[in-house]
Design a protein around this motif. Structure first.
Motif, mmCIF file in Angstrom:
data_model
loop_
_atom_site.group_PDB
_atom_site.id
_atom_site.type_symbol
_atom_site.label_atom_id
_atom_site.label_comp_id
_atom_site.label_asym_id
_atom_site.label_seq_id
_atom_site.Cartn_x
_atom_site.Cartn_y
_atom_site.Cartn_z
ATOM 1 N N SER A 129 0.835 -1.202 0.000
ATOM 2 C CA SER A 129 0.000 0.000 0.000
ATOM 3 C C SER A 129 0.871 1.253 0.000
ATOM 4 C CB SER A 129 -0.933 -0.004 1.217
ATOM 5 O OG SER A 129 -0.180 -0.009 2.416
ATOM 6 N N ILE A 130 0.328 2.310 -0.589
ATOM 7 C CA ILE A 130 1.030 3.596 -0.694
ATOM 8 C C ILE A 130 0.424 4.560 0.317
ATOM 9 C CG2 ILE A 130 1.680 5.501 -2.204
ATOM 10 C CD1 ILE A 130 2.904 2.849 -3.004
ATOM 11 N N ARG A 131 1.285 5.233 1.084
ATOM 12 C CA ARG A 131 0.829 6.211 2.062
ATOM 13 C C ARG A 131 1.512 7.545 1.804
ATOM 14 N NH1 ARG A 131 -3.564 4.298 4.042
ATOM 15 N NH2 ARG A 131 -3.367 5.625 5.900
ATOM 16 N N HIS A 132 0.785 8.625 2.043
ATOM 17 C CA HIS A 132 1.336 9.978 1.913
ATOM 18 C C HIS A 132 1.779 10.462 3.295
ATOM 19 C CE1 HIS A 132 -0.083 10.877 -2.262
ATOM 20 N NE2 HIS A 132 -0.902 9.873 -1.967
ATOM 21 N N ILE A 133 3.031 10.952 3.398
ATOM 22 C CA ILE A 133 3.609 11.360 4.670
ATOM 23 C C ILE A 133 4.024 12.832 4.601
ATOM 24 C CG2 ILE A 133 5.401 10.908 6.392
ATOM 25 C CD1 ILE A 133 3.434 8.601 6.014
ATOM 26 N N LYS A 134 3.767 13.558 5.704
ATOM 27 C CA LYS A 134 4.259 14.927 5.863
ATOM 28 C C LYS A 134 5.364 14.907 6.907
ATOM 29 C CE LYS A 134 4.415 19.476 5.794
ATOM 30 N NZ LYS A 134 4.892 20.229 4.632
ATOM 31 N N GLY A 135 6.512 15.528 6.574
ATOM 32 C CA GLY A 135 7.631 15.557 7.495
ATOM 33 C C GLY A 135 8.143 16.966 7.729
ATOM 34 N N LEU A 136 8.456 17.278 9.000
ATOM 35 C CA LEU A 136 9.027 18.569 9.379
ATOM 36 C C LEU A 136 10.186 18.336 10.324
ATOM 37 C CD1 LEU A 136 5.777 20.611 10.204
ATOM 38 C CD2 LEU A 136 7.205 20.869 8.176
ATOM 39 N N SER A 137 11.175 19.229 10.284
ATOM 40 C CA SER A 137 12.282 19.131 11.248
ATOM 41 C C SER A 137 12.757 20.524 11.633
ATOM 42 C CB SER A 137 13.449 18.338 10.656
ATOM 43 O OG SER A 137 14.194 19.145 9.761
ATOM 44 N N LYS A 138 13.473 20.595 12.752
ATOM 45 C CA LYS A 138 14.054 21.837 13.233
ATOM 46 C C LYS A 138 15.448 21.537 13.764
ATOM 47 C CE LYS A 138 13.799 26.241 14.235
ATOM 48 N NZ LYS A 138 13.631 27.254 13.173
ATOM 49 N N THR A 139 16.424 22.336 13.338
ATOM 50 C CA THR A 139 17.802 22.156 13.796
ATOM 51 C C THR A 139 18.026 22.985 15.061
ATOM 52 O OG1 THR A 139 18.554 21.814 11.529
ATOM 53 C CG2 THR A 139 20.230 22.388 13.168
ATOM 54 N N ILE A 140 18.651 22.367 16.069
ATOM 55 C CA ILE A 140 18.914 23.020 17.352
ATOM 56 C C ILE A 140 20.407 23.314 17.452
ATOM 57 C CG2 ILE A 140 18.781 22.784 19.861
ATOM 58 C CD1 ILE A 140 16.457 20.816 19.388
ATOM 59 N N GLU A 141 20.733 24.565 17.791
ATOM 60 C CA GLU A 141 22.139 24.984 17.880
ATOM 61 C C GLU A 141 22.529 25.202 19.332
ATOM 62 O OE1 GLU A 141 22.256 28.512 15.538
ATOM 63 O OE2 GLU A 141 22.264 27.448 13.617
ATOM 64 N N ASN A 142 23.850 25.052 19.601
ATOM 65 C CA ASN A 142 24.340 25.350 20.954
ATOM 66 C C ASN A 142 24.620 26.844 21.078
ATOM 67 O OD1 ASN A 142 26.742 25.822 19.604
ATOM 68 N ND2 ASN A 142 27.682 23.877 20.237
ATOM 69 N N LEU A 143 25.206 27.267 22.196
ATOM 70 C CA LEU A 143 25.435 28.686 22.437
ATOM 71 C C LEU A 143 26.400 29.295 21.443
ATOM 72 C CD1 LEU A 143 25.633 28.669 26.341
ATOM 73 C CD2 LEU A 143 23.707 29.362 24.912
ATOM 74 N N ASN A 144 27.219 28.460 20.834
ATOM 75 C CA ASN A 144 28.198 28.943 19.859
ATOM 76 C C ASN A 144 27.638 28.992 18.443
ATOM 77 O OD1 ASN A 144 30.192 29.152 21.882
ATOM 78 N ND2 ASN A 144 30.649 26.953 21.694
ATOM 79 N N GLY A 145 26.328 28.685 18.301
ATOM 80 C CA GLY A 145 25.712 28.711 16.982
ATOM 81 C C GLY A 145 26.002 27.464 16.173
ATOM 82 N N GLU A 146 26.500 26.431 16.813
ATOM 83 C CA GLU A 146 26.858 25.190 16.122
ATOM 84 C C GLU A 146 25.676 24.220 16.203
ATOM 85 O OE1 GLU A 146 30.362 21.768 16.300
ATOM 86 O OE2 GLU A 146 30.129 23.214 17.921
#
Length: 731
Positions: A334-351
């Protein structure tokens, strides 16, 4: 020797001490005085006190004066703000000293600058106040409990409040909180166990707040003699923690209920973690795979795989966060439609150190959208090509969209009609009913309504429709707009009008036929009987003169029969073929023409004719009928004029809705309508003793007017006059 010893002791004392005479000049002073209150090592002997301490509080001057007055003055420590703005804490004791004769010789001044110590204490108190951390101490030997000011502030008690141990424990919220602190304090006293706990107290003002209570013990000979601790207001932080915990729990429930999978990827450790929902969404058994990413990649639909992997790499490399829709293929095919989201988290140094994201199955959403799109296309096709008029109408009555059929019926282009409202196009007499029904829909009393109404065509004519209005609701249940369907029934209405007109003509003709039958049965029988009798007389009469007389009577009877038949023929002619011969005729011109034809009669009776008819008044009429009507009414007014006054005839006209109302008023003999009102327009009905009265004129006039879709009525008063009202269609 004794004096030298005193001088040495004064000089070396660790306190700031000075001896001054009554003029406040230095006699002696300690080294500490010079260090604390002078900026150099000059000799102060003989110097004036106020010259050395030039900046001082006013209260100190008053204390010196009190000493000079022989009174001792002391200050255990006070904060002063000097004129320069400098803050200084001073502590002093001023004692007068006397000589052997008991006379005041000067002052001994103990002056201590305690600013540094006091500032530290003040700063500590401020830190307590800002951080809401107070202190407390239980002295088990004295059985006392001490609270710092901040601790009192947290408990919302007065500054002079002195608690005992029992009172302190009773501030904790009744139940598990009070039971726990009682147990912890008991263990500290009996077993020497320190404690650190977070509980709820109920303040003196009834407020519930979270606090952190920490206690350390002091022992002597293995016995606890004192418990010292801190007391911190953590209400805001604790409530945030509890709220966060509650939100997290709700989020967990929400993700499970809505089947949203959560994942987290540690960029430093290269470690990917899925929650249970992720495994369910992608149909993967976590006990049967060696790597999560590889398992995820294997489910990607071939047509979407490259795009999804590129988006994933861009998110890992910090190019942009993952925000994609893609398809996966499960093990069952079977075929399913998926929605994906992500967010990148940085440390205090912007890394970038971590990525977190969510996936959820949108297959049902996409299926619903597809069905909705097909439904929308189907509606649009039906809407545009419907043979009846259809429109989408806003809540304020503005047209949102109109199909070709509606535009054609009303004569507007869609662009033109969208600039109008349905209220502007509705006939005023139909608008109230329409709005009343519409308000019932808005108020939720009904979902739709139907009525027959009239619109105005662009060219001005009326368009009759059967209107059906249905409400369309938004997702929140409120009204979005209305769907209006208008079936154009103008042709049917016009046909009905013509049919009704024909029915009226038929009814009128039937009534006339009944009247004719009465006339024939009465008048013709009378003529026939008269002629038969005269014929018999002629047959038996032998006298020639009498026979001539009978022949004359037969001739008169024949002429009377011919006149009756002619009248019947006139009536028949009035009732047939009238509507097809209607023309646009000027009322004023017709009256002027009739006026010329009866000038002799007007002059003969010195009659006055007043005509007040506008040139703009035109009617739809048969020209011969209109002349006959006006002529008959005017000649009747002259024929039945009063003998004792000059005849006055007034003619006026005015517009009455779609008709022209024409009135003829005279001051003649009048008619007794109480006696003759029901037969005023009957055939052969006469109401005056006039030699020319035959009772056919008003009968013919009424039939002519009604044949032209008009009407006539009479108002009359005996010996005052008559007014005739005629209404004909305006042209």
């Amino acid at each position: 020797m004794k004096t030298l010893s005193i001088d040495f002791l004064l000089k070396e004392t660790p306190s700031a001490i000075a001896l001054v005479d009554t003029k406040l000049n230095f006699i002696n002073y300690s080294t500490q005085w010079q260090i604390n209150f002078t900026s150099s090592k000059i000799n102060l002997i003989g110097e004036q006190l106020f010259n050395i301490i030039s900046e001082r509080p006013i209260l100190f001057d008053k204390a010196i004066q009190s000493g000079l007055d022989g009174k001792e003055n002391s200050n255990d420590g006070q904060k002063f703000i000097l004129p320069s703005g400098k803050v200084q804490w001073l502590k002093w004791k001023i004692s007068p000293w006397k000589n052997d004769e008991n006379t005041l010789s000067g002052l001994m001044i103990f002056l201590e600058d305690i600013t540094v110590d006091k500032k530290e204490i003040e700063l500590l108190h401020k830190m307590e106040s800002v951080s809401r951390v107070g202190g407390w101490e239980v002295d088990l030997q004295k059985n006392t409990l001490y609270w710092t000011q901040t601790t009192k502030d947290i408990h919302e008690v007065d500054e002079d409040f002195i608690p005992d141990l029992s009172q302190g424990l009773n501030f904790y919220k009744e139940g598990i909180h009070r039971e726990k602190i009682t147990r912890l304090v008991g263990s500290a006293i009996e077993e020497g166990k320190p404690f650190d706990t977070e509980l709820i107290i109920q303040t003196a003002k009834g407020n519930e707040i979270w606090v952190r209570a920490k206690g350390e013990i002091e022992t002597m000979n293995d016995n606890v003699i004192r418990i010292i601790g801190t007391f911190q207001d953590i209400d805001q932080r604790k409530k945030l923690e509890l709220a966060h915990k509650e939100i997290s729990q709700r989020l967990k429930i929400a993700t499970q209920t809505t089947q949203i999978g959560i994942w987290e990827y540690d960029l430093k450790k290269n470690n990917l973690v899925w929650d249970d929902e992720m495994y369910k969404i992608f149909g993967i058994n976590k006990n049967e795979i060696s790597g999560i990413f590889e398992a995820w990649e294997s489910t990607l639909h071939p047509d979407d795989k490259e795009r999804a992997l590129i988006a994933t790499n861009d998110a890992i490399n910090g190019v942009k966060d993952f925000d994609e829709e893609f398809r996966i293929k499960l093990q069952d095919g079977s075929i399913r439609h998926i929605k994906g989201l992500s967010k990148t988290i940085e440390n205090l140094n912007g890394e970038a150190v971590k990525m977190t994201g969510a996936n959820w199955d949108i297959t049902e959403l996409r299926s619903t959208e597809l069905r909705l799109e097909r439904s929308r296309d189907s509606f649009t096709e039906t809407f545009d090509n419907a043979t009846i008029g259809m429109a989408l109408v806003a809540l304020n009555g503005a047209w949102i969209k109109a199909n070709n059929s509606l535009c054609k019926s009303l004569g507007y282009t869609e662009k033109e009609i969208l600039k109008l409202t349905f209220q502007e196009l509705t006939h005023p007499n139909d608008l109230y009913t329409d709005l009343e029904l519409l308000n019932e829909v808005v108020e939720g009393k009904r979902e739709s309504y139907q009525l027959e109404k009239r619109f105005f065509h662009k060219k001005g004519q009326l368009v009759h429709v059967i209107l059906t209005v249905t409400v369309v609701r938004a997702i929140n249940g409120g009204i979005s707009h209305f769907i209006a369907q208008a079936v154009d029934i103008t042709a049917r209405i016009e046909t009905e009008k013509k049919l009704n007109s024909l029915l009226e003509v038929t009814k009128s003709q039937n009534e006339s036929l009944m009247n004719f039958a009465h006339i024939v049965s009465h008048n013709l029988r009378s003529h026939s009987t008269n002629m038969t009798m005269l014929s018999k007389f002629l047959t038996v009469e032998e006298d020639e003169n009498e026979r001539k007389n009978i022949n004359g009577m037969i001739t008169n009877a024949a002429e009377s029969l011919a006149e009756t038949i002619a009248h019947l023929n006139d009536v028949v002619q009035v009732k047939t073929g009238t509507l097809e011969n209607l023309k646009r005729i000027s009322v004023l011109n017709t009256l002027r023409q009739i006026q010329k034809s009866i000038e002799g009669l007007l002059d003969e009776q010195n009659a006055i004719l007043k005509i007040d008819v506008p040139k703009s008044h035109f009617v739809s009429a048969v020209p011969a009928y209109l002349e006959s009507i006006f002529l008959n009414i005017l000649t009747n007014a002259l024929k039945y004029s009063a003998k004792d006054r000059t005849p006055v005839i007034e003619i006026k006209s005015k517009v009455k809705k779609e008709n022209i109302l024409i009135t003829f008023s005279d001051n003649g003999q009048g008619i007794d309508l109480k006696r003759h009102g029901d037969k005023i327009f009957g055939m052969y009905k006469t109401f005056h003793q006039h030699k020319d009265a035959k009772g056919i004129g008003l009968f013919i006039t009424k039939n002519q007017i009604e044949a032209m879709s008009g009407n006539i009525r009479i108002e009359s008063i005996v010996n005052q006059g008559t007014t005739i009202f005629i209404e004909l269609k305006q042209s």
